[in-house]
Design a protein around this motif. Structure first.
Motif, PDB file in Angstrom:
ATOM      1  N   LYS A 236      21.423   2.170  30.747  1.00 24.15           N
ATOM      2  CA  LYS A 236      21.133   0.746  30.576  1.00 24.15           C
ATOM      3  C   LYS A 236      22.020  -0.111  31.474  1.00 24.15           C
ATOM      4  CE  LYS A 236      18.423   2.348  27.518  1.00 24.15           C
ATOM      5  NZ  LYS A 236      17.063   2.689  27.959  1.00 24.15           N
ATOM      6  N   TYR A 237      21.445  -1.187  31.993  1.00 25.31           N
ATOM      7  CA  TYR A 237      22.158  -2.102  32.890  1.00 25.31           C
ATOM      8  C   TYR A 237      22.730  -3.291  32.111  1.00 25.31           C
ATOM      9  CZ  TYR A 237      19.952   0.398  36.794  1.00 25.31           C
ATOM     10  OH  TYR A 237      19.555   1.359  37.690  1.00 25.31           O
ATOM     11  N   ASP A 238      23.515  -4.100  32.857  1.00 27.93           N
ATOM     12  CA  ASP A 238      24.063  -5.367  32.361  1.00 27.93           C
ATOM     13  C   ASP A 238      25.001  -5.184  31.170  1.00 27.93           C
ATOM     14  OD1 ASP A 238      22.506  -6.711  34.285  1.00 27.93           O
ATOM     15  OD2 ASP A 238      20.785  -6.729  32.929  1.00 27.93           O
ATOM     16  N   CYS A 239      25.749  -4.082  31.174  1.00 25.48           N
ATOM     17  CA  CYS A 239      26.748  -3.852  30.126  1.00 25.48           C
ATOM     18  C   CYS A 239      27.877  -3.031  30.733  1.00 25.48           C
ATOM     19  CB  CYS A 239      26.135  -3.124  28.937  1.00 25.48           C
ATOM     20  SG  CYS A 239      27.310  -2.822  27.600  1.00 25.48           S
ATOM     21  N   ALA A 240      29.126  -3.438  30.477  1.00 27.39           N
ATOM     22  CA  ALA A 240      30.278  -2.747  31.067  1.00 27.39           C
ATOM     23  C   ALA A 240      30.474  -1.350  30.493  1.00 27.39           C
ATOM     24  CB  ALA A 240      31.547  -3.574  30.863  1.00 27.39           C
ATOM     25  N   VAL A 241      29.914  -1.099  29.307  1.00 30.61           N
ATOM     26  CA  VAL A 241      29.975   0.249  28.715  1.00 30.61           C
ATOM     27  C   VAL A 241      28.532   0.737  28.548  1.00 30.61           C
ATOM     28  CG1 VAL A 241      32.226   0.113  27.594  1.00 30.61           C
ATOM     29  CG2 VAL A 241      30.240  -0.839  26.442  1.00 30.61           C
ATOM     30  N   GLU A 242      27.886   0.959  29.690  1.00 32.03           N
ATOM     31  CA  GLU A 242      26.490   1.390  29.690  1.00 32.03           C
ATOM     32  C   GLU A 242      26.308   2.716  28.961  1.00 32.03           C
ATOM     33  OE1 GLU A 242      28.904   3.192  32.109  1.00 32.03           O
ATOM     34  OE2 GLU A 242      28.304   1.251  32.915  1.00 32.03           O
ATOM     35  N   ASP A 243      27.364   3.526  28.918  1.00 28.86           N
ATOM     36  CA  ASP A 243      27.269   4.824  28.258  1.00 28.86           C
ATOM     37  C   ASP A 243      27.064   4.671  26.750  1.00 28.86           C
ATOM     38  OD1 ASP A 243      29.829   3.798  27.907  1.00 28.86           O
ATOM     39  OD2 ASP A 243      30.734   5.213  29.296  1.00 28.86           O
ATOM     40  N   VAL A 244      27.865   3.820  26.108  1.00 33.10           N
ATOM     41  CA  VAL A 244      27.753   3.613  24.662  1.00 33.10           C
ATOM     42  C   VAL A 244      26.376   3.059  24.314  1.00 33.10           C
ATOM     43  CG1 VAL A 244      28.673   2.370  22.667  1.00 33.10           C
ATOM     44  CG2 VAL A 244      30.231   3.265  24.406  1.00 33.10           C
ATOM     45  N   LEU A 245      25.917   2.072  25.091  1.00 35.52           N
ATOM     46  CA  LEU A 245      24.607   1.464  24.838  1.00 35.52           C
ATOM     47  C   LEU A 245      23.485   2.477  25.039  1.00 35.52           C
ATOM     48  CD1 LEU A 245      22.818  -0.918  24.234  1.00 35.52           C
ATOM     49  CD2 LEU A 245      23.047  -1.667  26.610  1.00 35.52           C
ATOM     50  N   THR A 246      23.593   3.302  26.080  1.00 32.83           N
ATOM     51  CA  THR A 246      22.566   4.314  26.348  1.00 32.83           C
ATOM     52  C   THR A 246      22.505   5.333  25.214  1.00 32.83           C
ATOM     53  OG1 THR A 246      22.880   4.064  28.746  1.00 32.83           O
ATOM     54  CG2 THR A 246      21.797   6.077  27.985  1.00 32.83           C
ATOM     55  N   GLY A 247      23.661   5.788  24.742  1.00 37.33           N
ATOM     56  CA  GLY A 247      23.686   6.740  23.634  1.00 37.33           C
ATOM     57  C   GLY A 247      23.111   6.158  22.352  1.00 37.33           C
ATOM     58  N   LEU A 248      23.444   4.896  22.065  1.00 37.55           N
ATOM     59  CA  LEU A 248      22.910   4.228  20.884  1.00 37.55           C
ATOM     60  C   LEU A 248      21.389   4.131  20.960  1.00 37.55           C
ATOM     61  CD1 LEU A 248      23.180   2.555  18.269  1.00 37.55           C
ATOM     62  CD2 LEU A 248      23.621   0.545  19.705  1.00 37.55           C
TER      63      LEU A 248
END
Length: 529
Positions: A236-248
């Motif tokens: 996912k874009y537009d987030c400094a912690v794209e990893d956490v957002l992608t996993g969620l």
């Protein structure tokens, strides 16, 4: 390699020697730069080639180098954009059903990691539900007492297993095996099954040069235009912690995640070796985490009726790092200033209500000490952790919260600050000796020095008041405040050394000393008058 690149840049052309030895240099042109260059893709080792073997004659896997296209007019979306380009190119070249993601400063420390991860994915009963297998983030360069509290031991050894028990761990951006289909946005269905025999769509007849050229378009700037990449597909874009957002997002699509922590760590990386590096890293993490919480991607919104409530709450441990700064800033300033002013905030020592405060203070400290020792730490390491607990919450988390608010108001734009891990010999030596590294001017250091001096002024001012009024037993009213203020002074000893005692290049700059002294005296003057 670094020297060859720098010499070529200074020379302004490719030397014949380098051109013959390194094919990648032939892609370099005079107008190219880190932020403006074409796609560079090279298959360094072709797994189909019978000559691609190691020193024991065993076949080597395909190895590909990729530098995606970057243009100033096109947003490249930082790490998430790079990984999405890699996902597309790898689907053209190998199309392996499982993808391993590690940070550039990490290496494999356990040859059984791949096999261990595949055991989860290929499990006959539950394997089809698994979207990703997360290994712990561990570091090879930690000092004995972990001076910057970088080990993440409590998080990786205690909180992440708890996360796993509540529905699956979050994706932390490194040391993670993904099912390729989940990264393409596929939702889990109960009848889903993986056909492990049909794992590749690569044409055997296609030559290496043709494959390189046809794959380059997948890493071009224009490929993602008018597509769902960064939204429904990929990281996912537009987030400094794209990893956490992608996993969620994966978990909300029905996939299950697994946390696996073998005795021998699967992957090892490099921890920050200076105080500023550590603070900047946590600033990015806290800002990105709070960005998720304060958006439509909040676990309570995005995960409503999709993931268990206990998993939604588990995410909040990290998503609420940034606002935690407010409580810490209060405890680091207000009780000290009130002590200087003669205002009592806690029950006096003879009052039974003081037991409640004492119970919370000492029990929490004892519990955190027990955690540290249980997971292989030392007493000094625990004390360093208490120090960094204060430092991060009064600087990293504060700036993370402030930056998020400013972005919401439209004053600043998203940025991805890379944590520098390369250190000079002198910096490395001080790190190994566990000498705190300052050396540069930073607003974070100004805040730390100001708070340190503020607590010192208030502590000695409060002691003076208590000593002057010993006969009236005034000390009973301020015992807890003196204890809290004295604890903060003790925590800040490295800052006092950096301000007034140390004279090396890693001490705090003179400008920080002047600024922090003025700010601290001004705060004390306002409190008094």
């Amino acid at each position: 390699m670094k020297e060859r690149i720098e010499n070529t840049t200074k020379l302004g052309r490719i030397s014949e020697e380098i051109s013959k030895e390194h094919k990648g240099f032939n892609e370099w042109i005079l107008v190219a730069s880190r932020r403006d260059h074409q796609t560079i893709l090279q298959i360094l080792i072709d797994g189909r080639d019978s000559e691609a073997v190691d020193i024991q004659g065993q076949p080597l896997p395909t190895l590909v180098y990729l530098a995606r296209e970057k243009r100033p007019q096109c947003h490249h979306h930082f790490k998430a954009g790079a990984m999405n380009a890699l996902i597309r190119v790898s689907s053209r070249i190998s199309n392996s059903p499982i993808i391993l993601n590690v940070d550039c400063d990490m290496y494999s420390n356990n040859s059984k990691s791949v096999r261990d991860a595949l055991c989860f994915f290929m499990d006959e009963e539950k394997g089809n539900e698994v979207g990703f297998v997360q290994f712990p983030q561990a570091f090879e360069n930690l000092t004995k007492n972990d001076v910057y509290s970088s080990s993440l031991n409590v998080i990786m050894e205690l909180e992440m297993p708890g996360f796993d028990g509540n529905g699956g761990p979050c994706y932390i951006g490194t040391g993670c095996f993904h099912r390729r289909k989940t990264l393409f946005g596929k939702k889990y269905k109960k009848n889903y099954k993986t056909d492990w025999k049909r794992w590749s769509n690569r044409s055997v007849e296609e030559s290496t040069s043709v494959l390189e050229e046809t794959s380059k378009v997948l890493a071009s700037c224009s490929y993602e235009e008018n597509t769902q990449w960064g939204k429904e597909t990929g990281l996912k874009y537009d987030c400094a912690v794209e990893d956490v957002l992608t996993g969620l997002t994966m978990q909300c699509q029905g996939w299950r995640s697994i946390y696996f922590n073998p005795e021998r760590k699967g992957f090892l990386g490099v921890a920050p070796t200076t105080l500023l590096q550590s603070l900047v890293q946590h600033k990015r993490w806290s800002e990105g985490d709070f960005h998720i919480f304060a958006s439509r991607n909040c676990p309570f919104v995005l995960g409503y009726k999709k993931i268990p409530l206990k998993l939604q709450l588990s995410y909040c441990i990290y998503l609420l790092w940034a606002p935690n700064c407010l409580a810490t800033l209060y405890y680091a300033t207000v009780p000290s200033l009130c002590l200087l002013r003669g205002i009592s905030l806690f029950p006096q020592i003879s009052d039974l209500w003081v037991l409640a405060f004492a119970f919370v203070i000492f029990l929490h400290r004892a519990y955190s000490l027990g955690e540290c020792i249980w997971f292989g730490g030392t007493f000094k390491g625990w004390w360093n952790d208490q120090r960094m607990w204060v430092y991060k919450r009064t600087t990293s988390y504060f700036f993370g919260l402030l930056d998020h608010i400013l972005k919401r108001l439209g004053f600043t734009k998203s940025a991805f600050v890379i944590t520098t891990k390369v250190a000079g010999d002198d910096v490395s030596q001080r790190y190994e000796q566990e000498v705190m590294e300052f050396g540069t001017s930073s607003p974070m250091f100004t805040i730390l020095a100001t708070l340190a001096l503020l607590n010192a002024f208030c502590f000695f001012g409060g002691l003076k008041r208590v000593i002057a009024d010993l006969e009236t037993m005034v000390w009973e009213q301020f015992a807890l405040q003196i204890l809290l203020c004295g604890l903060l002074v003790f925590i800040n000893l490295p800052i006092y050394e950096g301000l007034f005692i140390r004279k090396d290049v890693a001490s705090l700059p003179t400008s920080i000393s002047y600024q922090s002294t003025i700010f601290a005296l001004l705060a004390c003057a306002i409190a008094l008058y």
